[in-house]
Design a protein around this motif. Structure first.
Motif, mmCIF file in Angstrom:
data_model
loop_
_atom_site.group_PDB
_atom_site.id
_atom_site.type_symbol
_atom_site.label_atom_id
_atom_site.label_comp_id
_atom_site.label_asym_id
_atom_site.label_seq_id
_atom_site.Cartn_x
_atom_site.Cartn_y
_atom_site.Cartn_z
ATOM 1 N N PRO A 1 0.804 -1.234 0.000
ATOM 2 C CA PRO A 1 0.000 0.000 0.000
ATOM 3 C C PRO A 1 0.828 1.271 0.000
ATOM 4 O O PRO A 1 0.435 2.271 -0.628
ATOM 5 C CB PRO A 1 -0.827 -0.119 1.287
ATOM 6 N N GLU A 2 1.983 1.277 0.693
ATOM 7 C CA GLU A 2 2.765 2.508 0.780
ATOM 8 C C GLU A 2 3.370 2.926 -0.559
ATOM 9 O O GLU A 2 3.834 4.075 -0.710
ATOM 10 C CB GLU A 2 3.880 2.356 1.827
ATOM 11 N N PHE B 1 -10.445 -10.444 -4.174
ATOM 12 C CA PHE B 1 -9.974 -10.132 -2.831
ATOM 13 C C PHE B 1 -8.527 -9.664 -2.927
ATOM 14 O O PHE B 1 -7.713 -10.291 -3.596
ATOM 15 C CB PHE B 1 -10.060 -11.354 -1.914
ATOM 16 N N SER B 2 -8.256 -8.544 -2.282
ATOM 17 C CA SER B 2 -6.889 -8.043 -2.221
ATOM 18 C C SER B 2 -6.326 -8.363 -0.850
ATOM 19 O O SER B 2 -6.799 -7.831 0.165
ATOM 20 C CB SER B 2 -6.852 -6.536 -2.483
ATOM 21 N N LEU B 3 -5.362 -9.252 -0.817
ATOM 22 C CA LEU B 3 -4.742 -9.643 0.449
ATOM 23 C C LEU B 3 -3.928 -8.481 1.018
ATOM 24 O O LEU B 3 -3.474 -7.609 0.267
ATOM 25 C CB LEU B 3 -3.822 -10.836 0.223
ATOM 26 N N PRO B 4 -3.728 -8.466 2.323
ATOM 27 C CA PRO B 4 -2.756 -7.517 2.866
ATOM 28 C C PRO B 4 -1.349 -7.916 2.432
ATOM 29 O O PRO B 4 -1.113 -9.062 2.039
ATOM 30 C CB PRO B 4 -2.940 -7.660 4.382
ATOM 31 N N ALA B 5 -0.445 -6.975 2.455
ATOM 32 C CA ALA B 5 0.946 -7.321 2.163
ATOM 33 C C ALA B 5 1.410 -8.374 3.169
ATOM 34 O O ALA B 5 1.017 -8.351 4.345
ATOM 35 C CB ALA B 5 1.822 -6.076 2.239
ATOM 36 N N ALA B 6 2.216 -9.309 2.707
ATOM 37 C CA ALA B 6 2.640 -10.433 3.553
ATOM 38 C C ALA B 6 3.212 -9.925 4.872
ATOM 39 O O ALA B 6 4.115 -9.088 4.889
ATOM 40 C CB ALA B 6 3.676 -11.269 2.809
ATOM 41 N N THR B 7 2.676 -10.437 5.965
ATOM 42 C CA THR B 7 3.091 -10.012 7.289
ATOM 43 C C THR B 7 2.793 -11.099 8.305
ATOM 44 O O THR B 7 1.852 -11.888 8.121
ATOM 45 C CB THR B 7 2.365 -8.711 7.700
ATOM 46 N N ASP B 8 3.566 -11.132 9.382
ATOM 47 C CA ASP B 8 3.295 -12.098 10.446
ATOM 48 C C ASP B 8 2.328 -11.530 11.481
ATOM 49 O O ASP B 8 2.068 -12.157 12.505
ATOM 50 C CB ASP B 8 4.600 -12.549 11.118
ATOM 51 N N GLN B 9 1.787 -10.345 11.231
ATOM 52 C CA GLN B 9 0.813 -9.745 12.133
ATOM 53 C C GLN B 9 -0.621 -10.149 11.784
ATOM 54 O O GLN B 9 -1.552 -9.776 12.490
ATOM 55 C CB GLN B 9 0.934 -8.213 12.084
ATOM 56 N N VAL B 10 -0.784 -10.864 10.705
ATOM 57 C CA VAL B 10 -2.099 -11.337 10.271
ATOM 58 C C VAL B 10 -2.105 -12.856 10.306
ATOM 59 O O VAL B 10 -1.153 -13.489 9.827
ATOM 60 C CB VAL B 10 -2.420 -10.835 8.842
ATOM 61 N N PRO B 11 -3.132 -13.487 10.875
ATOM 62 C CA PRO B 11 -3.177 -14.959 10.906
ATOM 63 C C PRO B 11 -3.100 -15.541 9.500
ATOM 64 O O PRO B 11 -3.798 -15.087 8.578
ATOM 65 C CB PRO B 11 -4.517 -15.266 11.564
ATOM 66 N N ALA B 12 -2.274 -16.534 9.316
ATOM 67 C CA ALA B 12 -2.108 -17.148 7.993
ATOM 68 C C ALA B 12 -3.377 -17.851 7.541
ATOM 69 O O ALA B 12 -3.516 -18.171 6.359
ATOM 70 C CB ALA B 12 -0.938 -18.121 8.017
ATOM 71 N N ARG B 13 -4.295 -18.080 8.465
ATOM 72 C CA ARG B 13 -5.571 -18.701 8.086
ATOM 73 C C ARG B 13 -6.306 -17.859 7.045
ATOM 74 O O ARG B 13 -7.096 -18.381 6.256
ATOM 75 C CB ARG B 13 -6.456 -18.879 9.322
ATOM 76 N N PRO C 1 -0.026 -8.491 -2.624
ATOM 77 C CA PRO C 1 1.090 -7.550 -2.458
ATOM 78 C C PRO C 1 2.253 -8.188 -1.687
ATOM 79 O O PRO C 1 2.045 -8.942 -0.728
ATOM 80 C CB PRO C 1 0.469 -6.400 -1.656
ATOM 81 N N PHE C 2 3.473 -7.869 -2.101
ATOM 82 C CA PHE C 2 4.681 -8.327 -1.413
ATOM 83 C C PHE C 2 5.647 -7.155 -1.249
ATOM 84 O O PHE C 2 5.858 -6.380 -2.179
ATOM 85 C CB PHE C 2 5.382 -9.444 -2.206
ATOM 86 N N ARG C 3 6.235 -7.069 -0.054
ATOM 87 C CA ARG C 3 7.324 -6.123 0.165
ATOM 88 C C ARG C 3 8.652 -6.824 -0.114
ATOM 89 O O ARG C 3 8.742 -8.047 -0.104
ATOM 90 C CB ARG C 3 7.304 -5.614 1.605
ATOM 91 N N GLU C 4 9.678 -6.043 -0.334
ATOM 92 C CA GLU C 4 11.003 -6.622 -0.466
ATOM 93 C C GLU C 4 11.495 -7.074 0.912
ATOM 94 O O GLU C 4 11.065 -6.527 1.927
ATOM 95 C CB GLU C 4 11.952 -5.597 -1.091
ATOM 96 N N PRO C 5 12.346 -8.087 1.013
ATOM 97 C CA PRO C 5 13.023 -8.785 -0.087
ATOM 98 C C PRO C 5 12.103 -9.810 -0.737
ATOM 99 O O PRO C 5 11.348 -10.510 -0.063
ATOM 100 C CB PRO C 5 14.211 -9.456 0.600
ATOM 101 N N LEU C 6 12.177 -9.902 -2.067
ATOM 102 C CA LEU C 6 11.334 -10.820 -2.820
ATOM 103 C C LEU C 6 11.994 -12.183 -3.003
ATOM 104 O O LEU C 6 11.324 -13.151 -3.345
ATOM 105 C CB LEU C 6 11.015 -10.209 -4.186
ATOM 106 N N GLU C 7 13.311 -12.261 -2.760
ATOM 107 C CA GLU C 7 14.010 -13.535 -2.854
ATOM 108 C C GLU C 7 13.961 -14.220 -1.486
ATOM 109 O O GLU C 7 13.470 -13.667 -0.502
ATOM 110 C CB GLU C 7 15.449 -13.327 -3.306
ATOM 111 N N ASN C 8 14.481 -15.425 -1.421
ATOM 112 C CA ASN C 8 14.426 -16.220 -0.187
ATOM 113 C C ASN C 8 15.608 -15.863 0.729
ATOM 114 O O ASN C 8 16.409 -16.706 1.109
ATOM 115 C CB ASN C 8 14.463 -17.707 -0.554
ATOM 116 N N SER C 9 15.707 -14.599 1.084
ATOM 117 C CA SER C 9 16.798 -14.155 1.954
ATOM 118 C C SER C 9 16.324 -14.139 3.406
ATOM 119 O O SER C 9 15.132 -14.022 3.676
ATOM 120 C CB SER C 9 17.272 -12.763 1.534
#
Length: 835
Positions: free
Chosen positions: A230-231, A255-267, A293-301
């Motif tokens: 969103p930012e 449906f627009s998911l929130p950007a990937a975050t651990d603050q939202v239940p994965a359910r 939506p995804f924030r960086e880093p987009l690779e598996n770092s």
């Protein structure tokens, strides 16, 4: 889940798989808890005919099963479990894995209690990877295992998760539009949604044409579009556009998911996927869109994330089922509702005097069965559309079966007669399946109004462009046919049926004569040859514009000689071999047809023949890049009718009132593009044909080749327009002549074979011999002859009422089985049984 590997012998010493044995692994993994101990069980099937011994099979099986424990290692290689121990005592959670070969793995995510140490061993994982993995895993559990992946950076987490999942097949293409149409084709062929993954920006916008087609024709798709967080929206960020409700009303669910975050239940991810797929696969089926939506880093770092977001997923991670199961409970009470609206429909059918049955697009064998049973029960003239699968049927030749169905395949050209159009007035019309291809038939249906028009389809959308439907039944063909068969005994109008049957036969003969006697390879001839070469084990994908119309008008159904009824039932279980036919008739565009055809071949798992025009082919040349990959499908044949432009406009009224230069530039879009050059650039085999014999040989060869092939049929717009005009002229004359005779005669029940009450006054037979300039294209020729002839006999029949009929008699030099019933019935059209 069960996975079998027949004729595979896993060599423990060399770790190679050899085609030596005949045993079967069935790794139906069962994990049970009993008195605090976990049991892991699988199955091995073996038989005495195996080339390997039972002991060798067991050793290979044990070796594979033991690798479960070999894969349960921590990051530094320390073994987490010694022997058999309770899985819940493991200090952390791992990907549970059983490896059957160096390349084939079956994996399931298994978590212990959601402790903070849950993924501590995977310090390279980040929250983007976790979210993408959960999304892809849930798709897999829902049965969505075919992914179409477009390259892009923002979609990296989804692309990597899909491509590394052991149960998922991925295909990639640089063109999102072609890729999306490929997904449409796969869903058409498999009746199961494909998943499309794209990056953000116009990459998502390029999906729109395919989304429109899928929406209009009820094809399920799942679209996963990556997006900026969103930012970065409305801030001038690169490759960022507003993707919220990007496809508008053309998707069933967004449906627009929130950007990937651990603050939202994965359910949230799992229930969103489950809901979207339910919308896509429920009536009305269609595309659904989830924005990711995804924030960086987009690779598996490495990036620290809190496993508390996985709370509540323990039961899901220890099973192979989706998180939310949607269960539909349907109560079929229509046939018992004798006082309701269905009773009214049944009464309308019972009272019908001049009934017509139209069969639109059919997609399954159950639908075909139901449509055939409905046709037989009603004994109404039946008009099969090209997409029904019955227009190009191969009849198993039993006279008793042939008489039970009244197919009217050439009504389109019979309606060229003004007399027939004025006479044909149905009082009850039943249409099962989607829209009809023929415009003349659609106009005839509109002219029949007011009448009772019963439209049957499984969705609730309105398919009534002429606004004449009086009863709209939301039902499958199977349910509707079952209801009618139980509840009605319709009237049978033999005169009405015989009139249409005879008109159809006379027009069919005239069309066949005109096509077969024309010296050059014409587009109608190409359509007829294709329909004759295809076997019931193949499938046909037909393009729009002239391709689908020519096959609908000039395609040929024919009979296969079967010696016994029981033999045919064992072979097919249907009185007809039907041909699987598909096309993009939702929005009927010419874009993406080649890509759709390739996807259809993957989905239906048949050898597909695709017929498209040259402009359609040029519109989707990137489909050749998908064709070249040859992934998870049988070889294809693509027939390109190349008349160097859009020939359909030459058959429309605008061609008669527009300057030729304007037609060429703005309508025909004439070109000189080399089809051969395009195929060569993409590494696809190409064949150019210019005669009937060359085309027939190329088609037959392609049925046995193990490679894809493009067959280019050379034509011209002017010659095509002229020949279509000739066919229409003579078909109209045949229809007028047949109607003139029929209107003067009394038609009895055709099943009694009484025919017409009209005697033949005399019969004459004369021989003809005509010199030819070039060899015939469909007959064997003695190349040593210096002169070429066409010879045969002309039979002239003179009726008492003054009518004269002429026809060529063909003498066959070899004996072959030929169905006598059509011949006997044809003779009875002109003379009674005493002549």
């Amino acid at each position: 889940m069960i996975y079998g590997f027949m004729d595979i012998n896993f060599n423990i010493a060399s770790s190679k798989m050899n085609e030596a044995g005949s045993y079967l692994f069935i790794p139906q993994i069962e994990l049970d808890e009993y008195e605090g101990v976990s049991f892991l069980a699988a199955t091995l099937a073996w038989n005495n005919s195996s080339l390997c011994s039972f002991e060798e099979a067991v050793r290979s099986y044990e070796f594979s099963l033991k690798q479960v424990y070999m894969n349960l290692l921590s990051k530094d290689g320390r073994e987490v479990m010694d022997g058999i121990m309770e899985l819940k005592e493991g200090p952390s959670s791992y990907q549970f894995c059983i490896r059957l070969s160096p390349t084939i793995t079956i994996a399931r995510n298994m978590l212990d209690h959601t402790s903070e140490m849950c993924y501590s061993a995977r310090d390279c994982a980040n929250i983007n990877t976790v979210w993408a993995s959960l999304i892809i895993e849930e798709c897999s559990r829902l049965g969505l295992t075919y992914f179409c992946v477009a390259p892009g950076s923002r979609s990296s987490p989804l692309a990597v998760a899909a491509s590394t999942h052991p149960l998922i097949t991925c295909i990639a293409c640089f063109d999102e539009r072609s890729l999306a149409f490929h997904a449409v084709g796969y869903a058409r062929g498999s009746h199961n949604p494909a998943v499309v993954i794209t990056s953000s920006g116009t990459a998502a916008s390029n999906l729109l044409p395919a989304v429109v087609e899928a929406s209009q024709d009820f094809v399920p798709l799942l679209l996963l579009t990556a997006d900026r967080p969103p930012e970065l929206q409305d801030a001038g960020a690169n490759q960022s556009i507003n993707q919220v409700n990007h496809f508008g009303s053309f998707v069933r669910f967004f449906f627009s998911l929130p950007a990937a975050t651990d603050q939202v239940p994965a359910r949230v991810l799992l229930t969103t996927i489950d809901s979207a797929v339910h919308w896509a696969t429920s009536s009305p089926r269609g595309p659904v869109h989830i924005n990711c939506p995804f924030r960086e880093p987009l690779e598996n770092s490495p990036s620290i994330w809190m496993p508390s977001c996985l709370k509540g997923l323990g039961f899901w991670m220890s099973s192979a089922e989706p998180f939310t199961k949607y269960i539909q409970v349907r109560h079929s009470h229509a046939c018992n509702d004798t006082h309701g609206r269905m009773a009214e429909v049944l009464n309308v059918v019972r009272r019908a005097k001049n009934g017509l049955l139209l069969i639109g697009a059919m997609h399954t064998e159950d639908d075909i069965w139901a449509a055939l049973l409905l046709s037989k029960h009603l004994s109404w003239p039946t008009i099969p559309d090209i997409l029904s699968g019955l227009r190009l049927r191969k009849l198993l030749t039993f006279s008793e079966l042939e008489q039970e169905f009244i197919f009217v395949d050439h009504l389109d050209h019979a309606l060229l007669s003004d007399s027939v159009r004025d006479w044909l007035q149905a009082d009850v019309i039943i249409q099962v399946g989607s829209r009809i291809t023929s415009k003349r038939i659609s106009q005839m249906l509109e002219k029949c109004s007011p009448c009772s028009y019963i439209m049957v389809d499984s969705h609730q959308c309105r398919h009534d462009p002429s606004h004449i439907v009086t009863h709209r039944i939301e039902s499958t063909v199977v349910e509707f046919a079952s209801c009618l068969l139980k509840a009605t005994s319709p009237n049978k109008n033999s005169k009405w049926s015989s009139f249409l049957q005879i008109l159809n036969m006379m027009v069919a003969w005239e069309i066949s004569f005109q096509i077969s006697t024309h010296y050059s390879l014409t587009e109608p001839q190409a359509a007829r040859t294709i329909s004759e070469v295809l076997s019931s084990k193949s499938a046909l994908f037909v393009g729009n514009s002239m391709a689908i119309r020519d096959l609908d008008m000039y395609g040929h159904n024919w009979s296969e000689c079967i010696h016994s009824f029981s033999a045919s039932m064992l072979d097919s279980e249907l009185p007809f071999h039907w041909l699987r036919v598909a096309g993009n008739r939702g929005a009927s565009g010419i874009d993406g047809l080649l890509s759709t055809a390739v996807g259809f071949a993957v989905g239906c798992n048949k050898q597909v023949l695709c017929v498209i025009g040259d402009v359609s082919f040029l519109h989707d040349t990137n489909g050749l890049a998908i064709l070249y990959q040859r992934k998870s499908r049988k070889p294809m044949t693509i027939v390109v009718i190349n008349n160097q432009g859009g020939a359909i406009f030459s058959l429309l009224p605008i061609a008669e009132r527009t300057d030729p230069s304007i037609l060429n530039q703005y309508f025909y879009t004439s070109h000189n593009v080399s089809i051969c050059g395009l195929c060569k650039a993409h590494g696809v085999k190409h064949s150019l044909v210019q005669t009937k014999r060359e085309f027939q040989d190329a088609l037959l060869a392609s049925q046995y080749d193990e490679i894809d092939c493009v067959i280019e049929v050379k034509s011209s717009i002017d010659a095509n327009a002229t020949f279509h005009s000739i066919i229409r002229k003579f078909a109209s004359q045949a229809s007028n002549h047949a109607f003139s005779i029929l209107s003067r005669l009394s038609v009895q029940d055709s099943s009694s074979h009484e025919g017409f009450i009209c005697k033949i006054s005399r019969m004459e037979c004369s021989r003809f011999r005509i010199p030819l300039c070039t060899p015939p294209t469909l007959n064997l020729v003695d190349h040593e002859c210096t002169k070429l002839y066409r010879e045969g006999y002309i039979l002239s029949l003179y009726l008492e009422d003054g009518s004269v009929g002429l026809g060529e008699v063909k003498l066959w030099k070899v004996f072959f089985f030929f169905p006598l019933h059509p011949l006997i019935f044809s003779v009875n059209l002109l003379c009674n049984k005493h002549t």
